[in-house]
Scaffold this motif. Structure first.
Motif, PDB file in Angstrom:
ATOM      1  N   TRP A   1      16.810  39.622  -3.201  1.00 42.26           N
ATOM      2  CA  TRP A   1      18.155  39.466  -2.710  1.00 42.26           C
ATOM      3  C   TRP A   1      19.119  39.297  -4.250  1.00 42.26           C
ATOM      4  CZ3 TRP A   1      16.552  34.609   0.336  1.00 42.26           C
ATOM      5  CH2 TRP A   1      16.063  34.887   1.782  1.00 42.26           C
ATOM      6  N   TYR A   2      18.357  38.991  -5.310  1.00 43.81           N
ATOM      7  CA  TYR A   2      19.164  38.927  -6.566  1.00 43.81           C
ATOM      8  C   TYR A   2      18.415  39.859  -7.459  1.00 43.81           C
ATOM      9  CZ  TYR A   2      20.867  34.490  -4.908  1.00 43.81           C
ATOM     10  OH  TYR A   2      21.728  33.585  -4.246  1.00 43.81           O
ATOM     11  N   GLU A   3      18.176  41.208  -7.167  1.00 44.76           N
ATOM     12  CA  GLU A   3      17.709  42.281  -8.088  1.00 44.76           C
ATOM     13  C   GLU A   3      18.737  42.445  -9.017  1.00 44.76           C
ATOM     14  OE1 GLU A   3      17.293  45.997  -6.214  1.00 44.76           O
ATOM     15  OE2 GLU A   3      18.824  45.414  -4.645  1.00 44.76           O
TER      16      GLU A   3
ATOM     17  N   SER B   1      10.118  46.705 -19.845  1.00 44.80           N
ATOM     18  CA  SER B   1       9.734  46.011 -21.238  1.00 44.80           C
ATOM     19  C   SER B   1      10.381  44.815 -21.555  1.00 44.80           C
ATOM     20  CB  SER B   1      10.049  47.119 -22.247  1.00 44.80           C
ATOM     21  OG  SER B   1      11.628  47.526 -22.273  1.00 44.80           O
ATOM     22  N   ALA B   2      11.441  44.439 -20.374  1.00 46.15           N
ATOM     23  CA  ALA B   2      12.176  43.372 -20.704  1.00 46.15           C
ATOM     24  C   ALA B   2      11.675  42.205 -19.780  1.00 46.15           C
ATOM     25  CB  ALA B   2      13.663  43.551 -20.379  1.00 46.15           C
ATOM     26  N   PHE B   3      10.440  42.065 -19.436  1.00 45.85           N
ATOM     27  CA  PHE B   3       9.676  41.266 -18.583  1.00 45.85           C
ATOM     28  C   PHE B   3       9.785  39.765 -19.239  1.00 45.85           C
ATOM     29  CE2 PHE B   3       5.958  38.902 -17.357  1.00 45.85           C
ATOM     30  CZ  PHE B   3       6.055  39.046 -15.897  1.00 45.85           C
ATOM     31  N   ARG B   4       9.826  39.771 -20.345  1.00 44.84           N
ATOM     32  CA  ARG B   4       9.928  38.201 -20.993  1.00 44.84           C
ATOM     33  C   ARG B   4      11.258  37.826 -20.728  1.00 44.84           C
ATOM     34  NH1 ARG B   4       6.543  38.669 -26.905  1.00 44.84           N
ATOM     35  NH2 ARG B   4       4.679  38.966 -25.995  1.00 44.84           N
ATOM     36  N   ARG B   5      12.293  38.812 -20.891  1.00 42.32           N
ATOM     37  CA  ARG B   5      13.576  38.198 -20.837  1.00 42.32           C
ATOM     38  C   ARG B   5      14.187  38.180 -19.371  1.00 42.32           C
ATOM     39  NH1 ARG B   5      13.740  42.223 -24.612  1.00 42.32           N
ATOM     40  NH2 ARG B   5      15.197  43.636 -23.346  1.00 42.32           N
ATOM     41  N   ARG B   6      13.492  38.401 -18.541  1.00 43.66           N
ATOM     42  CA  ARG B   6      13.725  38.404 -17.061  1.00 43.66           C
ATOM     43  C   ARG B   6      14.626  37.344 -16.506  1.00 43.66           C
ATOM     44  NH1 ARG B   6       8.799  36.847 -17.184  1.00 43.66           N
ATOM     45  NH2 ARG B   6       7.941  35.406 -15.671  1.00 43.66           N
ATOM     46  N   ALA B   7      14.520  36.406 -16.889  1.00 45.44           N
ATOM     47  CA  ALA B   7      15.416  34.962 -16.758  1.00 45.44           C
ATOM     48  C   ALA B   7      16.721  34.825 -17.157  1.00 45.44           C
ATOM     49  CB  ALA B   7      14.177  33.851 -16.843  1.00 45.44           C
ATOM     50  N   GLN B   8      16.772  35.537 -18.120  1.00 44.98           N
ATOM     51  CA  GLN B   8      18.119  35.463 -18.872  1.00 44.98           C
ATOM     52  C   GLN B   8      19.175  35.821 -17.987  1.00 44.98           C
ATOM     53  OE1 GLN B   8      18.053  37.401 -22.665  1.00 44.98           O
ATOM     54  NE2 GLN B   8      16.335  36.248 -23.634  1.00 44.98           N
ATOM     55  N   GLY B   9      20.206  35.160 -17.725  1.00 46.04           N
ATOM     56  CA  GLY B   9      21.293  35.256 -16.837  1.00 46.04           C
ATOM     57  C   GLY B   9      21.014  35.383 -15.519  1.00 46.04           C
ATOM     58  N   ALA B  10      19.811  34.882 -15.000  1.00 47.99           N
ATOM     59  CA  ALA B  10      19.443  34.926 -13.838  1.00 47.99           C
ATOM     60  C   ALA B  10      18.915  33.539 -13.394  1.00 47.99           C
ATOM     61  CB  ALA B  10      18.729  36.245 -13.257  1.00 47.99           C
ATOM     62  N   TRP B  11      19.431  32.535 -13.827  1.00 43.01           N
ATOM     63  CA  TRP B  11      18.899  31.125 -13.676  1.00 43.01           C
ATOM     64  C   TRP B  11      18.365  30.753 -12.178  1.00 43.01           C
ATOM     65  CZ3 TRP B  11      21.268  27.361 -11.022  1.00 43.01           C
ATOM     66  CH2 TRP B  11      22.970  27.545 -10.982  1.00 43.01           C
TER      67      TRP B  11
ATOM     68  N   PRO C   1      17.986  32.547  -9.033  1.00 40.81           N
ATOM     69  CA  PRO C   1      16.960  32.883  -8.449  1.00 40.81           C
ATOM     70  C   PRO C   1      15.689  32.627  -8.939  1.00 40.81           C
ATOM     71  CG  PRO C   1      17.893  34.837  -9.680  1.00 40.81           C
ATOM     72  CD  PRO C   1      18.588  33.791  -9.502  1.00 40.81           C
ATOM     73  N   THR C   2      15.646  32.156 -10.342  1.00 40.55           N
ATOM     74  CA  THR C   2      14.509  31.833 -10.919  1.00 40.55           C
ATOM     75  C   THR C   2      14.102  30.451 -10.695  1.00 40.55           C
ATOM     76  OG1 THR C   2      14.718  33.307 -12.870  1.00 40.55           O
ATOM     77  CG2 THR C   2      13.282  31.482 -13.337  1.00 40.55           C
ATOM     78  N   LEU C   3      15.332  29.624 -10.595  1.00 34.28           N
ATOM     79  CA  LEU C   3      14.958  28.056 -10.178  1.00 34.28           C
ATOM     80  C   LEU C   3      14.677  27.953  -8.917  1.00 34.28           C
ATOM     81  CD1 LEU C   3      15.163  25.192 -10.936  1.00 34.28           C
ATOM     82  CD2 LEU C   3      17.451  25.193 -10.827  1.00 34.28           C
ATOM     83  N   GLY C   4      15.419  28.838  -8.021  1.00 31.41           N
ATOM     84  CA  GLY C   4      15.457  29.063  -6.714  1.00 31.41           C
ATOM     85  C   GLY C   4      13.840  28.905  -6.114  1.00 31.41           C
ATOM     86  N   ALA C   5      13.222  30.268  -6.982  1.00 35.94           N
ATOM     87  CA  ALA C   5      11.929  30.597  -6.445  1.00 35.94           C
ATOM     88  C   ALA C   5      10.935  29.278  -6.691  1.00 35.94           C
ATOM     89  CB  ALA C   5      11.602  31.668  -7.276  1.00 35.94           C
ATOM     90  N   ILE C   6      11.256  28.824  -7.961  1.00 35.53           N
ATOM     91  CA  ILE C   6      10.218  27.627  -8.431  1.00 35.53           C
ATOM     92  C   ILE C   6      10.375  26.489  -7.260  1.00 35.53           C
ATOM     93  CG2 ILE C   6       9.845  25.647 -10.136  1.00 35.53           C
ATOM     94  CD1 ILE C   6      10.601  27.893 -12.160  1.00 35.53           C
ATOM     95  N   VAL C   7      11.606  25.978  -7.033  1.00 37.13           N
ATOM     96  CA  VAL C   7      11.824  25.047  -6.065  1.00 37.13           C
ATOM     97  C   VAL C   7      11.219  25.322  -4.596  1.00 37.13           C
ATOM     98  CG1 VAL C   7      13.382  23.532  -4.976  1.00 37.13           C
ATOM     99  CG2 VAL C   7      13.858  24.078  -7.374  1.00 37.13           C
TER     100      VAL C   7
ATOM    101  N   MET D   1      15.817  25.637   4.459  1.00 35.74           N
ATOM    102  CA  MET D   1      17.327  25.633   4.411  1.00 35.74           C
ATOM    103  C   MET D   1      17.547  26.124   2.705  1.00 35.74           C
ATOM    104  SD  MET D   1      18.784  24.359   6.913  1.00 35.74           S
ATOM    105  CE  MET D   1      20.365  24.299   6.143  1.00 35.74           C
ATOM    106  N   LEU D   2      16.885  25.913   1.954  1.00 34.20           N
ATOM    107  CA  LEU D   2      17.254  26.551   0.425  1.00 34.20           C
ATOM    108  C   LEU D   2      17.378  28.026   0.586  1.00 34.20           C
ATOM    109  CD1 LEU D   2      17.796  26.025  -2.488  1.00 34.20           C
ATOM    110  CD2 LEU D   2      15.425  25.512  -3.014  1.00 34.20           C
ATOM    111  N   LEU D   3      16.205  28.633   1.222  1.00 30.10           N
ATOM    112  CA  LEU D   3      16.091  29.914   1.348  1.00 30.10           C
ATOM    113  C   LEU D   3      17.503  30.641   1.972  1.00 30.10           C
ATOM    114  CD1 LEU D   3      12.291  30.893   2.432  1.00 30.10           C
ATOM    115  CD2 LEU D   3      13.593  31.897   0.366  1.00 30.10           C
ATOM    116  N   VAL D   4      17.806  29.687   3.239  1.00 28.23           N
ATOM    117  CA  VAL D   4      19.172  30.284   3.824  1.00 28.23           C
ATOM    118  C   VAL D   4      20.386  30.136   2.929  1.00 28.23           C
ATOM    119  CG1 VAL D   4      20.739  29.619   5.459  1.00 28.23           C
ATOM    120  CG2 VAL D   4      18.174  29.550   5.972  1.00 28.23           C
ATOM    121  N   LEU D   5      20.323  29.089   1.903  1.00 31.68           N
ATOM    122  CA  LEU D   5      21.543  29.003   0.926  1.00 31.68           C
ATOM    123  C   LEU D   5      21.373  30.055   0.117  1.00 31.68           C
ATOM    124  CD1 LEU D   5      21.466  25.131   0.493  1.00 31.68           C
ATOM    125  CD2 LEU D   5      23.155  26.615   1.826  1.00 31.68           C
ATOM    126  N   LEU D   6      19.998  30.130  -0.443  1.00 30.01           N
ATOM    127  CA  LEU D   6      20.102  31.467  -1.465  1.00 30.01           C
ATOM    128  C   LEU D   6      20.272  33.041  -0.897  1.00 30.01           C
ATOM    129  CD1 LEU D   6      16.607  30.566  -3.206  1.00 30.01           C
ATOM    130  CD2 LEU D   6      18.862  30.445  -4.212  1.00 30.01           C
TER     131      LEU D   6
END
Length: 209
Positions: free
Chosen positions: A133-135, A141-151, A153-159, A191-196
């Protein structure tokens, strides 16, 4: 293609599997001597669920977002929906390795293993869908920086993974009361998935359409 690329990049695989190492001590301690059986199975089910979510997040980012040759996919004679399904499949297939600890848990506690398997499936599919959804197109090569500017989906996946882990831990007790509680708790990650999904970015264009 995606499975071959994953196998040919051991450095990237090591980065993907690194988060799993942090959960291994907790899983081993949960099955240590003197730990009550109920607590052991609950922690084991929760840990497996969270591990599945983390692995699915990383693998889905690699296959869906980390595309080094998007132009080839755009010009390929394949439907965009088929390309999406193939990439999602490549991200989820390696999680079959978790069948080994689930099998061990099934040998010890069959009913609890069902809760762990369902938690793993829910966590992995949810995390992969969030990445879809948030591709955000980036080179691998930017695997380490994948979370930059995409907080988000990153936080949502963790929660969401933690939420499914709590559901699996409660359901692993396999009593009518705990099953009802687990269904109620499942509303939180649901519900969090629906909101995302409702708040997914509409500006990012798919890499392969």
């Amino acid at each position: 293609k995606e499975l071959r690329l994953l196998a040919r990049d051991p450095w990237l695989l090591s980065r993907v599997l690194l988060p799993v190492l942090f959960f291994i001590p907790a899983v081993l301690l949960s099955f240590g001597h003197g730990a009550p059986a109920g607590i052991s199975t609950a922690i084991g089910a929760a840990m497996l669920t969270v591990i599945a979510g983390q692995l699915a997040t990383n693998l889905a980012w690699i296959t869906i977002c980390g595309e080094d040759a998007p132009d080839l996919l755009r010009g390929a004679p394949v439907l965009p929906s088929l390309a999406r399904r193939a990439k999602m499949f490549a991200a989820v297939v390696p999680l079959a390795l978790l069948a080994v600890p689930i099998g061990v848990l099934a040998w010890l506690h069959p009913a609890e293993a069902v809760a762990a398997a369902l938690g793993v499936a829910a966590s992995a599919s949810s995390s992969a869908c969030i990445q879809l959804w948030y591709e955000k197109p980036m080179p691998r090569s930017a695997f380490r920086r994948r979370a930059q500017g995409a907080w988000l989906p990153t936080l949502g996946a963790i929660v969401v993974s933690l939420g499914w882990g709590a559901v699996a831990a409660i359901a692993s007790q396999a009593t009518p009361v705990t099953l009802v509680i687990a269904l109620a708790v499942a509303l939180v990650p649901g519900m969090l998935l629906v909101l995302l999904w409702l708040g997914r970015s509409r500006e990012a264009r798919p890499l392969y359409s």
